[in-house]
Design an enzyme around this catalytic site. Sequence first.
Site, PDB file in Angstrom:
ATOM      1  N   ASP A 328       0.511  -1.025   0.287  1.00 51.85           N
ATOM      2  CA  ASP A 328      -0.081   0.431   0.177  1.00 51.85           C
ATOM      3  C   ASP A 328       0.764   0.841   0.148  1.00 51.85           C
ATOM      4  O   ASP A 328       1.778   0.861   0.973  1.00 51.85           O
ATOM      5  CB  ASP A 328      -1.005   0.000   1.550  1.00 51.85           C
ATOM      6  CG  ASP A 328      -1.936   1.398   1.033  1.00 51.85           C
ATOM      7  OD1 ASP A 328      -3.023   1.619   0.890  1.00 51.85           O
ATOM      8  OD2 ASP A 328      -1.512   2.314   2.463  1.00 51.85           O
ATOM      9  N   GLU A 382       0.976  -0.432  -5.175  1.00 51.94           N
ATOM     10  CA  GLU A 382       0.164   0.368  -6.164  1.00 51.94           C
ATOM     11  C   GLU A 382      -0.075   1.823  -5.766  1.00 51.94           C
ATOM     12  O   GLU A 382       1.316   2.094  -4.749  1.00 51.94           O
ATOM     13  CB  GLU A 382      -1.206   0.586  -3.780  1.00 51.94           C
ATOM     14  CG  GLU A 382      -2.419   0.877  -4.219  1.00 51.94           C
ATOM     15  CD  GLU A 382      -3.084   2.756  -3.545  1.00 51.94           C
ATOM     16  OE1 GLU A 382      -3.432   2.817  -3.501  1.00 51.94           O
ATOM     17  OE2 GLU A 382      -1.466   2.741  -2.377  1.00 51.94           O
TER      18      GLU A 382
END
Length: 669
Positions: A328, A382
Amino acid sequence: METLNLIKNDPWLEPFEDAIKGRHQHALDKEAELTNKGKQTLSDFASGYLYFGLHRTADGWVFREWAPNATEIFMVGTFNEWKELKKYSLKRKDYGVWEIKLPADAMRHGDLYKLIVHWEGGCGERIPAWATRVVQDEHTKIFSTQVWAPEKPYKVKKRTFKPNTDPLLIYECHIGMAQQEEKVGTYNEFREKTLPRIAKAGYNCIQIMAIQEHPYYGSFGYHVSSFFAASSRFGTPEELKELIDTAHGLGIAVIMDIVHSHAVKNEVEGLGNFAGDPNQYFYPGARREHPAWDSLCFDYGKNEVIHFLLSNCKYWLEEYGFDGFRFDGVTSMLYYSHGLGEAFCNYGDYFNGHQDDNAICYLTLANKLIHEVNSKAITIAEEVSGMPGLAAKVEDGGYGFDYRMAMNIPDYWIKTIKEKIDEDWKPSSMFWEVTNRRKDEKTISYAESHDQALVGDKTIIFRLIDADMYWHMQKGDENYTVNRGIALHKMIRLLTSSTINGGYLNFMGNEFGHPEWIDFPREGNGWSCKYARRQWDLVDNKNLTYHYMADFDADMLKIIKSVKAFQTTPVQEIWHNDGDQVLAYMRKDYVFVFNFNSKQSFTDYGFLVSPGTYEVVLNTDNPAYGGNGLTDDTVKHFTIADPLYEKEKKEWLKLYIPARTAVVLKKTK
């Protein structure tokens, strides 16, 4: 050092060769330093969780913590009435490591404990940094570490598992909101009720959010406090292990959303000020706090922090059997600005000195380590800036991720739906968007992100249908808005999934057009779970139109899976006409045809394709998917010769394509 493949594959990177080589060399040098010039492996180095934290030994217990700034540390818990007792005080060893050895009867499975850490000028209660089990008291809301040493640890049934990445079809999910009831769901409920749905829908991988322990449920798991503890809100470590094992038995890989981009500020539960040193784990000065996320930024230049984070990667792979990670917030890690307020218009923006070389080095080593521990592991970045080389091999000069998220695609769809009238949807622009990527990097395509499902935003289906979802989703009661919404929902997904070069992702429930947004329990809604769940009864009810979208999604995935290495076959555009709003492209033996025109259907619309017979294998207009059934899909389509195109070995395929429909045809022998 000779020219790296990253640069050979993209000559536009040549002006930045020194920077690329410098970053590559930095990672190699750091690896040599951490592995004592290769005397041990990166995996040996990343075994901190076997040393730190609480461990049962042959003659009792041993506990260790790294706290260089501490002057005294005590273990307090249910076993000593939470008192600072001499026999529970830790001894300081070298390198700021503290240790205590205790007899076997000093504590037992289920006991609660914490540390009381003293430093010059202060002291505080702390959850150990390497805690693997943390629980929250229902009444006081206070977190404590729990001794976790069950008499019968979970025994894995499926010892070896190899993820199916041909192609990777990811079902992104959240354990707590995966159930129908207005409550926090559990690992067991997910295993029993949700996993069979995912398998039936045709996905071969689940990406689980919010696994690492976080103090605030509504953070979606992105404000982590205990990096080695699986969130106890959803159940026990054994139950999570059984969930993963069961998924493997169904042929489903399990990857976790790992948060190494930042940490929660909390000091008692988290690492914010572990031993009176706010910079033990985090950058000093202005770089310590993330300006947009109200969180803290790890110091990736510190070997002890690299050790902590790399050990964290290995821990989840080894202890739980996860098959990899979606990292993330990678953009936030890569840039001093966290990507905030930067435009990223040209290659210079990736090599202008605004990049955190420590973080780049850490990510490169993390990817090396993960694939060393499990060569079949999956890593996904991401990342929104488009940093070149992110998903290129380390030896080629890249950062070693297997995939990067194609974050441009969901942004494009939502912008189109929000800002353009139907007549202005241009197929040329759509096709460019879904195929715009680097040749040497695999991407995960997706039509909409979980962020769009959160409060204040809207999913694709909700943007398309809005309030009519409350009144007109009953079969026979659909209005124009509902029909348009369902039609476009299918077309957008088909276009996005059929042009992948790596994998495809769907967020839980979006495959059937889950209505409404996600709103976690909070003060503002009276701590209600009403919107933090999934209404599976909508898709199960055959009197409603939701199942049309789910059935289409499943059949769409069947086609994608029916072609070996579908994701690596070239996507060849056959035709686009922005005036007609028609697009056609070919992949292997399949032809994909879209008519985005809202009013006009076309008869005998011709495309030049290789000669043969073409049969319809999927049609968004099929009544089984809520369509009008305007075409007879049993008809075989024979190509028509044209002397003008004989040399090119092309013939005309002529089709009737109704307005706002898409069809997939397969060339048959």
